[in-house]
Design a protein around this motif. Sequence first.
Motif, PDB file in Angstrom:
ATOM      1  N   PRO A 280     -29.844  40.332  39.548  1.00  0.00           N
ATOM      2  CA  PRO A 280     -29.577  40.594  40.974  1.00  0.00           C
ATOM      3  C   PRO A 280     -30.822  41.121  41.680  1.00  0.00           C
ATOM      4  O   PRO A 280     -31.652  41.800  41.081  1.00  0.00           O
ATOM      5  CB  PRO A 280     -28.477  41.657  40.922  1.00  0.00           C
ATOM      6  CG  PRO A 280     -28.644  42.327  39.593  1.00  0.00           C
ATOM      7  CD  PRO A 280     -29.108  41.250  38.667  1.00  0.00           C
ATOM      8  N   GLU A 281     -30.926  40.778  42.958  1.00  0.00           N
ATOM      9  CA  GLU A 281     -32.061  41.252  43.748  1.00  0.00           C
ATOM     10  C   GLU A 281     -31.840  42.718  44.125  1.00  0.00           C
ATOM     11  O   GLU A 281     -30.714  43.211  44.151  1.00  0.00           O
ATOM     12  CB  GLU A 281     -32.208  40.400  45.011  1.00  0.00           C
ATOM     13  CG  GLU A 281     -32.546  38.940  44.733  1.00  0.00           C
ATOM     14  CD  GLU A 281     -32.739  38.148  46.008  1.00  0.00           C
ATOM     15  OE1 GLU A 281     -32.644  38.758  47.102  1.00  0.00           O
ATOM     16  OE2 GLU A 281     -32.983  36.926  45.923  1.00  0.00           O
ATOM     17  N   ALA A 282     -32.951  43.409  44.410  1.00  0.00           N
ATOM     18  CA  ALA A 282     -32.875  44.823  44.786  1.00  0.00           C
ATOM     19  C   ALA A 282     -32.086  44.989  46.081  1.00  0.00           C
ATOM     20  O   ALA A 282     -32.203  44.164  46.999  1.00  0.00           O
ATOM     21  CB  ALA A 282     -34.284  45.396  44.948  1.00  0.00           C
ATOM     22  N   THR A 283     -31.284  46.049  46.150  1.00  0.00           N
ATOM     23  CA  THR A 283     -30.496  46.326  47.349  1.00  0.00           C
ATOM     24  C   THR A 283     -31.402  46.797  48.479  1.00  0.00           C
ATOM     25  O   THR A 283     -32.213  47.709  48.302  1.00  0.00           O
ATOM     26  CB  THR A 283     -29.440  47.411  47.060  1.00  0.00           C
ATOM     27  OG1 THR A 283     -28.621  46.982  45.971  1.00  0.00           O
ATOM     28  CG2 THR A 283     -28.572  47.670  48.277  1.00  0.00           C
ATOM     29  N   ASP A 284     -31.256  46.178  49.635  1.00  0.00           N
ATOM     30  CA  ASP A 284     -32.033  46.575  50.810  1.00  0.00           C
ATOM     31  C   ASP A 284     -31.526  47.933  51.291  1.00  0.00           C
ATOM     32  O   ASP A 284     -30.316  48.178  51.320  1.00  0.00           O
ATOM     33  CB  ASP A 284     -31.885  45.523  51.914  1.00  0.00           C
ATOM     34  CG  ASP A 284     -32.906  45.719  53.028  1.00  0.00           C
ATOM     35  OD1 ASP A 284     -32.875  46.786  53.668  1.00  0.00           O
ATOM     36  OD2 ASP A 284     -33.728  44.812  53.233  1.00  0.00           O
ATOM     37  N   VAL A 285     -32.436  48.812  51.679  1.00  0.00           N
ATOM     38  CA  VAL A 285     -32.036  50.157  52.113  1.00  0.00           C
ATOM     39  C   VAL A 285     -31.117  50.110  53.322  1.00  0.00           C
ATOM     40  O   VAL A 285     -30.283  51.000  53.521  1.00  0.00           O
ATOM     41  CB  VAL A 285     -33.283  51.022  52.428  1.00  0.00           C
ATOM     42  CG1 VAL A 285     -34.037  51.360  51.166  1.00  0.00           C
ATOM     43  CG2 VAL A 285     -34.193  50.338  53.435  1.00  0.00           C
ATOM     44  N   THR A 286     -31.239  49.067  54.136  1.00  0.00           N
ATOM     45  CA  THR A 286     -30.378  48.964  55.319  1.00  0.00           C
ATOM     46  C   THR A 286     -28.943  48.620  54.936  1.00  0.00           C
ATOM     47  O   THR A 286     -28.012  48.878  55.701  1.00  0.00           O
ATOM     48  CB  THR A 286     -30.923  47.888  56.285  1.00  0.00           C
ATOM     49  OG1 THR A 286     -31.001  46.629  55.583  1.00  0.00           O
ATOM     50  CG2 THR A 286     -32.307  48.264  56.788  1.00  0.00           C
ATOM     51  N   ASP A 287     -28.751  48.041  53.749  1.00  0.00           N
ATOM     52  CA  ASP A 287     -27.417  47.672  53.276  1.00  0.00           C
ATOM     53  C   ASP A 287     -26.894  48.637  52.207  1.00  0.00           C
ATOM     54  O   ASP A 287     -25.855  48.382  51.597  1.00  0.00           O
ATOM     55  CB  ASP A 287     -27.440  46.255  52.679  1.00  0.00           C
ATOM     56  CG  ASP A 287     -27.950  45.222  53.672  1.00  0.00           C
ATOM     57  OD1 ASP A 287     -27.662  45.386  54.869  1.00  0.00           O
ATOM     58  OD2 ASP A 287     -28.642  44.276  53.243  1.00  0.00           O
ATOM     59  N   LEU A 288     -27.619  49.739  51.978  1.00  0.00           N
ATOM     60  CA  LEU A 288     -27.284  50.643  50.885  1.00  0.00           C
ATOM     61  C   LEU A 288     -25.892  51.234  51.030  1.00  0.00           C
ATOM     62  O   LEU A 288     -25.098  51.252  50.083  1.00  0.00           O
ATOM     63  CB  LEU A 288     -28.329  51.765  50.796  1.00  0.00           C
ATOM     64  CG  LEU A 288     -28.123  52.801  49.684  1.00  0.00           C
ATOM     65  CD1 LEU A 288     -28.072  52.118  48.324  1.00  0.00           C
ATOM     66  CD2 LEU A 288     -29.245  53.844  49.714  1.00  0.00           C
ATOM     67  N   MET A 289     -25.550  51.720  52.227  1.00  0.00           N
ATOM     68  CA  MET A 289     -24.262  52.369  52.436  1.00  0.00           C
ATOM     69  C   MET A 289     -23.118  51.389  52.206  1.00  0.00           C
ATOM     70  O   MET A 289     -22.112  51.719  51.563  1.00  0.00           O
ATOM     71  CB  MET A 289     -24.200  52.937  53.859  1.00  0.00           C
ATOM     72  CG  MET A 289     -23.082  53.922  54.070  1.00  0.00           C
ATOM     73  SD  MET A 289     -23.322  55.415  53.056  1.00  0.00           S
ATOM     74  CE  MET A 289     -21.787  56.275  53.377  1.00  0.00           C
ATOM     75  N   GLU A 290     -23.269  50.178  52.706  1.00  0.00           N
ATOM     76  CA  GLU A 290     -22.227  49.170  52.538  1.00  0.00           C
ATOM     77  C   GLU A 290     -22.073  48.773  51.071  1.00  0.00           C
ATOM     78  O   GLU A 290     -20.960  48.574  50.579  1.00  0.00           O
ATOM     79  CB  GLU A 290     -22.559  47.937  53.384  1.00  0.00           C
ATOM     80  CG  GLU A 290     -21.474  46.876  53.373  1.00  0.00           C
ATOM     81  CD  GLU A 290     -20.129  47.388  53.860  1.00  0.00           C
ATOM     82  OE1 GLU A 290     -19.102  46.950  53.300  1.00  0.00           O
ATOM     83  OE2 GLU A 290     -20.103  48.241  54.764  1.00  0.00           O
ATOM     84  N   ALA A 291     -23.214  48.679  50.359  1.00  0.00           N
ATOM     85  CA  ALA A 291     -23.173  48.335  48.938  1.00  0.00           C
ATOM     86  C   ALA A 291     -22.483  49.436  48.135  1.00  0.00           C
ATOM     87  O   ALA A 291     -21.708  49.157  47.207  1.00  0.00           O
ATOM     88  CB  ALA A 291     -24.591  48.111  48.421  1.00  0.00           C
ATOM     89  N   LEU A 292     -22.745  50.687  48.483  1.00  0.00           N
ATOM     90  CA  LEU A 292     -22.095  51.811  47.806  1.00  0.00           C
ATOM     91  C   LEU A 292     -20.599  51.802  48.054  1.00  0.00           C
ATOM     92  O   LEU A 292     -19.793  51.984  47.130  1.00  0.00           O
ATOM     93  CB  LEU A 292     -22.694  53.134  48.292  1.00  0.00           C
ATOM     94  CG  LEU A 292     -24.099  53.493  47.794  1.00  0.00           C
ATOM     95  CD1 LEU A 292     -24.656  54.664  48.588  1.00  0.00           C
ATOM     96  CD2 LEU A 292     -24.082  53.809  46.311  1.00  0.00           C
TER      97      LEU A 292
END
Length: 292
Positions: free
Chosen positions: A238-250
Amino acid sequence: MARPIWTGAITFGLVSVPVGMYSATHEHEVSFHQYEKGTSDRIRYQRVNERTGKEVDYADIVKGTDTGGGKLVMLEQEELDSVAPGRSKSLDLHAFVDLEEIDPIFYQKSYYLAPGSDESAKTYALLRDAMAKVGRAAIGTLVMRGKEYLAAIRPDGKLLVLETMFFADEVREPEDELGGLPSATAKPAEMKMAVQLIESMSGKWKPKDYRDSYTDRVQKLIAEKKKGKEVTVAEPAPEATDVTDLMEALRASVDRAKTRRGAAAKSTPTKKKSTAAKKTTAKKTTAKKKAA
């Protein structure tokens, strides 16, 4: 019964406990040979004299070190064995410490220690039980296969378990290896969600729940190629999580973990109470009602 890979005696104070050391772990992996590409010719390694190009028998090889200025010091194995503690058969204990004080980064490999003889079983048990009673691990040193080791010994049920350890100067400083330590910090909302994710994924440590799936896949790959089947390519990392999408990914990760835990709980059969247990519960309920 396996043969001990080291025998000697644990010494602390004026007490000596003969022991044998046995490997506690083994690694499983697929064994490969090397071949020249496009052929079935094995690749062999030889000990060759770099000046003459001729192969040298193992018995004719000695160890040496370059001391600078082109000067070499050659050492026979007997000379290495003669240097203390090269011939040591003693596992000297230096201190007893709280196991929690030891950083796991210092651990190398685990070994079982067994009494060296029936006569030493009582002294062995005394050391084991005394360490368990005070909740301490022993720190000592021993020589094995021409190398001195730092070791931690801890009681584990009926056994003593020895962990070989790195010396302090063998553990690299993270700042030197990384060129600095990470300094970024998370936002409070992200921290709260990350803690929630960790808690939702928390559970008991069950070693049997984990398996070397990579070795299984390699075995499957070999079987498929043997039968002439087409190799199935695994999914990419998997590609690294973008910091802008961090909250949604969590948030999505927390929801998925909760769903999995709920499904696992439903699939676990609940035990029915026995008739005796039901009667006991009924009596307690009746007694409480009377007391009220």
